[in-house]
Scaffold this active site. Structure first.
Site, short mmCIF file in Angstrom:
data_model
loop_
_atom_site.label_atom_id
_atom_site.label_comp_id
_atom_site.label_asym_id
_atom_site.label_seq_id
_atom_site.Cartn_x
_atom_site.Cartn_y
_atom_site.Cartn_z
CE1 TYR A 93 -1.98 5.22 7.82
CE2 TYR A 93 -2.07 7.50 7.10
CZ TYR A 93 -2.04 6.56 8.12
OH TYR A 93 -2.07 6.97 9.42
CG HIS A 101 -0.37 0.48 2.46
ND1 HIS A 101 -0.33 1.82 2.81
CD2 HIS A 101 0.22 -0.18 3.48
CE1 HIS A 101 0.27 1.94 3.99
NE2 HIS A 101 0.61 0.74 4.42
CB CYS A 102 1.40 4.00 -1.81
SG CYS A 102 0.06 4.13 -3.02
CD GLN A 103 -1.24 9.30 2.21
OE1 GLN A 103 -0.35 8.81 2.90
NE2 GLN A 103 -2.36 9.77 2.74
N GLY A 148 -2.65 4.75 -3.82
CA GLY A 148 -2.87 3.53 -4.59
C GLY A 148 -1.92 3.29 -5.76
#
Length: 135
Positions: A126, A97-99, A101
């Site tokens: 996130y 995951h990131c901030q 997508g």
């Protein structure tokens, strides 16, 4: 026909099967794994300053630029560096995951190119996690 079993193992098997077939994981499916599935390797690929502002419990930090290198570590080196066992290539529980997508998907694609055939991206990222968890 009998109803499907609701034991924790049966639920996990069904969930993992669904995850492995979809390429992505939803908030509700990830939430059901966090803290409950010891085989989950949740990888946060955001930058350090983003991670310092908050993280999903149990996640490890591997910046996107380091994903290929770190997933290529031998199992002992991976365990030493991240404090968790290196996932096997066929694990259904490797989630990135990131901030928002995009970087999570890029990391998922890199992992798949290294042979982690069931790697998944938490598409809500996130941003969704922090909104739903009130953080």
């Amino acid at each position: 026909m009998a109803a499907p079993s609701r034991t924790p193992l049966a639920v996990c098997v069904r969930l993992c099967s669904r995850m492995a077939n979809s390429g992505v994981i939803s908030y509700s499916d990830l939430k059901s794994l966090v803290g409950r599935d010891k085989g989950l390797v949740l990888v946060d690929v955001r930058n350090k300053d983003e991670v310092d502002k908050g993280r999903i419990p149990g996640s490890i930090h591997i910046p996107l630029s380091d994903v290929e290198r770190d997933l290529s570590l031998d199992p002992d080196a991976f365990q030493t560096k991240f404090g968790v066992a290196k996932p096997p290539l066929d694990t259904p529980n490797l989630v990135f995951h990131c901030q928002l997508g995009r970087r999570g998907q890029a990391a998922t694609d890199k992992a798949k190119s290294l042979g982690f055939e069931n790697a998944r991206n938490y598409v809500g990222a996130y941003k969704e996690w922090s909104e739903k968890e009130g953080k």
